[in-house]
Design an enzyme around this catalytic site. Structure first.
Site, mmCIF file in Angstrom:
data_model
loop_
_atom_site.group_PDB
_atom_site.id
_atom_site.type_symbol
_atom_site.label_atom_id
_atom_site.label_comp_id
_atom_site.label_asym_id
_atom_site.label_seq_id
_atom_site.Cartn_x
_atom_site.Cartn_y
_atom_site.Cartn_z
ATOM 1 N N CYS A 1 -55.947 -59.599 50.563
ATOM 2 C CA CYS A 1 -54.739 -58.744 50.490
ATOM 3 C C CYS A 1 -53.508 -59.519 50.135
ATOM 4 O O CYS A 1 -53.299 -60.374 50.759
ATOM 5 C CB CYS A 1 -54.679 -58.143 51.968
ATOM 6 S SG CYS A 1 -53.090 -57.331 52.145
ATOM 7 N N CYS B 1 -52.368 -56.509 43.673
ATOM 8 C CA CYS B 1 -53.038 -55.930 44.908
ATOM 9 C C CYS B 1 -54.243 -55.454 44.600
ATOM 10 O O CYS B 1 -54.907 -55.255 43.787
ATOM 11 C CB CYS B 1 -52.118 -54.465 44.995
ATOM 12 S SG CYS B 1 -52.739 -53.488 46.354
HETATM 13 N N1 DGL Z 1 -54.701 -54.179 49.108
HETATM 14 C C1 DGL Z 1 -53.444 -54.947 49.760
HETATM 15 C C2 DGL Z 1 -52.839 -56.057 48.885
HETATM 16 O O1 DGL Z 1 -53.362 -56.821 48.088
HETATM 17 C C3 DGL Z 1 -52.535 -54.043 50.606
HETATM 18 C C4 DGL Z 1 -52.110 -52.825 49.917
HETATM 19 C C5 DGL Z 1 -51.432 -51.941 51.175
HETATM 20 O O2 DGL Z 1 -51.944 -51.545 52.132
HETATM 21 O O3 DGL Z 1 -50.183 -51.508 50.695
HETATM 22 O O4 DGL Z 1 -51.655 -55.883 48.910
#
Ligand code: DGL
Length: 246
Positions: A69, A171
């Site tokens: 993440c 993301c």
């Molecule tokens: N998948 C996550 C990232 O890479 C978080 C996305 C979220 O919950 O806003 O930032």
């Protein structure tokens, strides 16, 4: 055993990159839907959630962590894992960009929290234009792809007329709609290469962590997420898995 975490389904794209290299890697995964979207939270909130994810995973047997993440990267780098060894998304991503020629220009799309963390700013390897895309990870998590397409289309429209060589998916949710994002990027910017830092992260995990086992996947979710199980089944059809709510 490797522990992985994300706000929900996004980290599955990183797990997928890892299992393509090491199909027998045992993994314990925490998806924190209760506190999603992470990309809308402050640095202090993300730090507390990264600490909580660390304890959630270590009490379940993880001794090496992958922060799958980008929004948690700054917290991990600021020490949220204590003494537990970890790999996060930003450093391997930067290293991958460093292989591009200096003239390479990229559009980097990510959550507002990731863009605000400015982790990639000091790295002058290539020129990057950072574009926060609020609401996109959430729309993808909940499978509302029409909304997601509108959000992406509007985000790209804000950069109309600019030229890029590549689009970086900053993301881990974004690769879940790779084909559509790539098509929209080509409509807006012409022939552009799409890059997923998960590839470089998975290479690093293979280099640094223990990745053997029986391919057993244990998922722990803080909240039921409607598309999580079907995504697990689609991405990992050959793995034994369990999903528990905590
Ligand atoms: N998948 C996550 C990232 O890479 C978080 C996305 C979220 O919950 O806003 O930032």
């Amino acid at each position: 055993m490797i522990g992985m975490c994300d706000s929900g389904s996004g980290g599955l794209t990183v797990l997928s990159a890892l299992l393509k290299r090491k199909p027998l890697c045992d993994t314990v995964y925490f998806g924190d839907g209760k506190n999603a979207p992470y990309g809308a939270l402050s640095a202090a909130q993300l730090h507390a959630l990264a600490e909580r994810a660390t304890s959630t995973l270590t009490v379940r047997g993880a001794d090496e962590l992958v922060f799958a993440c980008n929004s948690l990267s700054a917290a991990a780098r600021a020490g949220a894992t204590g003494n537990v060894r970890y790999i996060e998304m930003s450093l391997p991503g930067i290293a991958a960009l460093a292989t591009k020629p200096q003239s390479w220009r990229g559009l980097y799309i990510a959550t507002p929290a990731t863009v605000a963390a400015r982790l990639l700013d000091p790295v002058q390897v290539v020129s990057l234009d950072f574009l926060p895309v609020p609401g996109l990870a959430e729309a993808i998590e909940f499978g509302t792809y029409d909304t997601a397409e509108t959000i992406v289309g509007e985000a790209f429209a804000s950069r109309r007329g600019k030229q890029y060589d590549g689009l970086v998916l900053g993301c881990t949710h974004y690769p879940l709609m790779w084909t559509r994002i790539e098509a929209l990027a080509r409509e807006s910017f012409g022939n552009i290469e799409v890059l997923d830092p998960a590839e470089a992260v998975a290479d690093e995990v293979v280099k640094q962590f223990v990745t053997d086992g029986q391919g057993r996947l244990q998922f722990f979710l803080s909240k039921d997420l409607p598309h999580f199980r079907s995504r697990v089944e689609e991405l990992f059809p050959r793995n034994q898995y369990s999903i528990e709510y905590i």
